[in-house]
Design a protein around this motif. Structure first.
Motif, PDB file in Angstrom:
ATOM      1  N   GLY A 226       0.832  -1.193   0.000  1.00 21.99           N
ATOM      2  CA  GLY A 226       0.000   0.000   0.000  1.00 21.99           C
ATOM      3  C   GLY A 226       0.866   1.241   0.000  1.00 21.99           C
ATOM      4  N   LEU A 227       0.241   2.405  -0.075  1.00 22.57           N
ATOM      5  CA  LEU A 227       0.958   3.683  -0.048  1.00 22.57           C
ATOM      6  C   LEU A 227       0.320   4.622   0.958  1.00 22.57           C
ATOM      7  CD1 LEU A 227       1.656   4.934  -3.705  1.00 22.57           C
ATOM      8  CD2 LEU A 227       3.317   4.000  -2.091  1.00 22.57           C
ATOM      9  N   ILE A 228       1.156   5.355   1.688  1.00 18.31           N
ATOM     10  CA  ILE A 228       0.679   6.473   2.490  1.00 18.31           C
ATOM     11  C   ILE A 228       1.504   7.705   2.128  1.00 18.31           C
ATOM     12  CG2 ILE A 228      -0.136   5.045   4.396  1.00 18.31           C
ATOM     13  CD1 ILE A 228       2.412   5.849   5.945  1.00 18.31           C
ATOM     14  N   THR A 229       1.011   8.845   2.522  1.00 18.32           N
ATOM     15  CA  THR A 229       1.735  10.100   2.317  1.00 18.32           C
ATOM     16  C   THR A 229       2.498  10.455   3.577  1.00 18.32           C
ATOM     17  OG1 THR A 229       0.164  10.961   0.687  1.00 18.32           O
ATOM     18  CG2 THR A 229       1.446  12.573   1.930  1.00 18.32           C
ATOM     19  N   ARG A 230       3.749  10.815   3.392  1.00 19.10           N
ATOM     20  CA  ARG A 230       4.589  11.307   4.497  1.00 19.10           C
ATOM     21  C   ARG A 230       5.014  12.731   4.179  1.00 19.10           C
ATOM     22  NH1 ARG A 230      10.105  11.900   5.776  1.00 19.10           N
ATOM     23  NH2 ARG A 230      10.686  11.397   7.949  1.00 19.10           N
ATOM     24  N   ILE A 231       4.798  13.637   5.127  1.00 20.58           N
ATOM     25  CA  ILE A 231       5.198  15.034   4.975  1.00 20.58           C
ATOM     26  C   ILE A 231       6.021  15.395   6.206  1.00 20.58           C
ATOM     27  CG2 ILE A 231       4.392  17.400   4.680  1.00 20.58           C
ATOM     28  CD1 ILE A 231       1.713  16.086   3.662  1.00 20.58           C
ATOM     29  N   ALA A 232       7.267  15.817   5.994  1.00 19.70           N
ATOM     30  CA  ALA A 232       8.167  15.970   7.133  1.00 19.70           C
ATOM     31  C   ALA A 232       9.263  16.980   6.834  1.00 19.70           C
ATOM     32  CB  ALA A 232       8.770  14.609   7.497  1.00 19.70           C
ATOM     33  N   ILE A 233       9.978  17.338   7.898  1.00 15.75           N
ATOM     34  CA  ILE A 233      11.080  18.300   7.753  1.00 15.75           C
ATOM     35  C   ILE A 233      12.374  17.607   7.347  1.00 15.75           C
ATOM     36  CG2 ILE A 233      10.037  19.960   9.335  1.00 15.75           C
ATOM     37  CD1 ILE A 233      11.905  18.923  11.529  1.00 15.75           C
ATOM     38  N   THR A 234      12.387  16.283   7.386  1.00 14.77           N
ATOM     39  CA  THR A 234      13.532  15.499   6.913  1.00 14.77           C
ATOM     40  C   THR A 234      13.030  14.407   5.982  1.00 14.77           C
ATOM     41  OG1 THR A 234      13.369  14.029   8.833  1.00 14.77           O
ATOM     42  CG2 THR A 234      14.892  15.897   9.005  1.00 14.77           C
ATOM     43  N   PRO A 235      13.841  13.970   5.025  1.00 15.52           N
ATOM     44  CA  PRO A 235      13.393  12.928   4.098  1.00 15.52           C
ATOM     45  C   PRO A 235      13.465  11.542   4.726  1.00 15.52           C
ATOM     46  CG  PRO A 235      15.629  13.598   3.565  1.00 15.52           C
ATOM     47  CD  PRO A 235      15.175  14.498   4.666  1.00 15.52           C
ATOM     48  N   SER A 236      12.722  10.607   4.124  1.00 20.27           N
ATOM     49  CA  SER A 236      12.751   9.211   4.555  1.00 20.27           C
ATOM     50  C   SER A 236      13.508   8.371   3.535  1.00 20.27           C
ATOM     51  CB  SER A 236      11.323   8.659   4.692  1.00 20.27           C
ATOM     52  OG  SER A 236      11.342   7.259   4.841  1.00 20.27           O
ATOM     53  N   LYS A 237      14.339   7.477   4.017  1.00 17.57           N
ATOM     54  CA  LYS A 237      15.065   6.577   3.113  1.00 17.57           C
ATOM     55  C   LYS A 237      14.149   5.537   2.487  1.00 17.57           C
ATOM     56  CE  LYS A 237      16.471   3.410   6.819  1.00 17.57           C
ATOM     57  NZ  LYS A 237      17.596   2.788   7.534  1.00 17.57           N
ATOM     58  N   GLU A 238      12.910   5.437   2.987  1.00 20.42           N
ATOM     59  CA  GLU A 238      11.962   4.448   2.471  1.00 20.42           C
ATOM     60  C   GLU A 238      11.087   4.996   1.341  1.00 20.42           C
ATOM     61  OE1 GLU A 238      12.146   1.373   3.503  1.00 20.42           O
ATOM     62  OE2 GLU A 238      13.643   1.867   5.017  1.00 20.42           O
ATOM     63  N   ALA A 239      11.205   6.274   1.021  1.00 15.58           N
ATOM     64  CA  ALA A 239      10.301   6.904   0.059  1.00 15.58           C
ATOM     65  C   ALA A 239      10.342   6.233  -1.315  1.00 15.58           C
ATOM     66  CB  ALA A 239      10.640   8.379  -0.082  1.00 15.58           C
ATOM     67  N   ILE A 240       9.175   6.098  -1.925  1.00 13.56           N
ATOM     68  CA  ILE A 240       9.064   5.605  -3.303  1.00 13.56           C
ATOM     69  C   ILE A 240       9.296   6.762  -4.280  1.00 13.56           C
ATOM     70  CG2 ILE A 240       7.529   4.518  -4.994  1.00 13.56           C
ATOM     71  CD1 ILE A 240       8.411   2.648  -2.765  1.00 13.56           C
ATOM     72  N   TYR A 241       8.702   7.915  -3.974  1.00 11.14           N
ATOM     73  CA  TYR A 241       9.001   9.146  -4.708  1.00 11.14           C
ATOM     74  C   TYR A 241       8.830  10.325  -3.771  1.00 11.14           C
ATOM     75  CZ  TYR A 241       3.934   8.509  -5.668  1.00 11.14           C
ATOM     76  OH  TYR A 241       2.582   8.247  -5.573  1.00 11.14           O
ATOM     77  N   ARG A 242       9.462  11.430  -4.160  1.00 10.09           N
ATOM     78  CA  ARG A 242       9.560  12.572  -3.253  1.00 10.09           C
ATOM     79  C   ARG A 242       9.627  13.878  -4.028  1.00 10.09           C
ATOM     80  NH1 ARG A 242      14.769  11.876  -0.874  1.00 10.09           N
ATOM     81  NH2 ARG A 242      13.766  10.514   0.662  1.00 10.09           N
ATOM     82  N   ALA A 243       9.011  14.922  -3.464  1.00  8.65           N
ATOM     83  CA  ALA A 243       9.197  16.296  -3.920  1.00  8.65           C
ATOM     84  C   ALA A 243       9.536  17.147  -2.700  1.00  8.65           C
ATOM     85  CB  ALA A 243       7.937  16.833  -4.598  1.00  8.65           C
ATOM     86  N   LYS A 244      10.190  18.256  -2.931  1.00  4.70           N
ATOM     87  CA  LYS A 244      10.465  19.192  -1.845  1.00  4.70           C
ATOM     88  C   LYS A 244       9.773  20.509  -2.152  1.00  4.70           C
ATOM     89  CE  LYS A 244      14.067  21.040   1.161  1.00  4.70           C
ATOM     90  NZ  LYS A 244      15.480  21.437   1.315  1.00  4.70           N
ATOM     91  N   HIS A 245       9.106  21.061  -1.139  1.00 10.73           N
ATOM     92  CA  HIS A 245       8.437  22.346  -1.287  1.00 10.73           C
ATOM     93  C   HIS A 245       8.861  23.216  -0.116  1.00 10.73           C
ATOM     94  CE1 HIS A 245       5.304  25.132  -2.618  1.00 10.73           C
ATOM     95  NE2 HIS A 245       4.986  25.280  -1.346  1.00 10.73           N
TER      96      HIS A 245
END
Length: 306
Positions: A226-245
């Motif tokens: 499954g997928l969930i959304t993670r929004i944080a001040i540091t990145p996760s090494k587990e991310a499938i894809y990522r953007a920075k804003h």
């Protein structure tokens, strides 16, 4: 774009419900108790706040699982808002409230209504205490992550069951312009949503839209997480894809629940030729359609999985 009734219209709070440095937004758990266990373990590992943004229930058409999920949310004091599933359970309707786009085939719509009807009977017969809980849940929420405003709902920025954040709609220039203006007007930085059962993500000039697809089902071809959304001040090494804003990271995280146990549980509730078996079992067992890159509609995203 949406045929939702006025009761589904949204009015986001004027200020954030809480401040967070790491936020999980869990959309479309769909009653998957095994995914819930994995998500809560993930959250504990990095002390993440968790918000469930609707359709917590779907496949859990038996009292033990339905109650187990709600008890876990209550015990941990987690924030949950309504999806169309819970909103319609609160209203006592037998329809699913999905408000599918016109291209959806009649069989899919009919099976969804039958699934929801079974849930409705369960709640009224064995889990009536949750009706009042669903009635009190909000339709949208606002959370601050590292000073950024994260708007959270089930559908789109207008309606609880709106389809404005589907891949098809987000790919349209007029829709992108509309969202850019909405972000600027409300001073929101992220819109975290779900509902369409297919993940979609777009990074615009004024904000980011991330639709996690489904936390409790597979989302891509041959991938059973499954997928969930993670929004944080540091990145996760587990991310499938990522953007920075600005200073925050917006990511899709995999939920690697035990598929074999989930299927065993699913098959006990939804026998062969039942509406959920026909609509969903193939996806649960084999993965959904499409590749990860197809979820990225626009803007700069880093993809970390093939």
């Amino acid at each position: 774009m949406s045929s939702c009734p006025l009761s589904y219209a949204l009015n986001f709070p004027s200020g954030p419900k809480f401040q967070s440095s790491c936020l999980y937004v869990v959309g479309g758990l769909y009653g998957n108790v095994f995914a819930l266990k994995e998500i809560l373990a993930m959250a504990d590992t990095e002390s993440a706040d968790v918000v469930f943004n609707g359709d917590i229930h779907w496949f859990d058409a038996e009292a033990n699982s339905f109650c187990q999920i709600e008890r876990e949310i209550a015990k941990r004091g987690l924030t949950a808002i309504n999806g169309n599933v819970e909103f319609e359970l609160a209203s006592g309707q037998n329809g699913c409230g999905c408000f599918y786009p016109s291209c959806t085939d009649a069989g899919t719509i009919n099976r969804s209504n039958l699934i929801h009807s079974r849930l409705n009977h369960l709640v009224n017969d064995e889990c009536k205490q949750f009706i009042e809980i669903f009635k009190k849940r909000a339709k949208c929420e606002l959370v601050s992550v590292g000073g950024a405003n994260v708007a959270i709902t089930h559908g789109d920025e207008k309606f609880l069951a709106g389809w404005g954040c589907s891949r098809e709609n987000l790919s349209q220039k007029a829709r992108q312009d509309e969202l850019n203006l909405w972000f600027k007007k409300h001073k929101f930085d992220v819109l975290a949503c779900t509902h369409t059962c297919a993940p979609a993500a777009i990074a615009l000039e004024n904000g980011v839209v991330i639709n996690n697809g489904a936390a409790g089902m597979s989302n891509f071809a041959s991938e059973l997480y499954g997928l969930i959304t993670r929004i944080a001040i540091t990145p996760s090494k587990e991310a499938i894809y990522r953007a920075k804003h600005g200073e925050i990271y917006i990511e899709a995280l995999p939920v690697r629940y035990d598929t074999a146990k989930f299927l065993e549980w699913f098959d006990q509730i939804w026998q062969a030729q039942s509406p959920a078996e026909v609509s969903y079992r193939g996806r649960i067992a084999n993965g959904s359609e499409g590749e990860i890159k197809e979820a990225i509609v626009g803007g700069f995203w880093q993809i970390y999985a093939k």
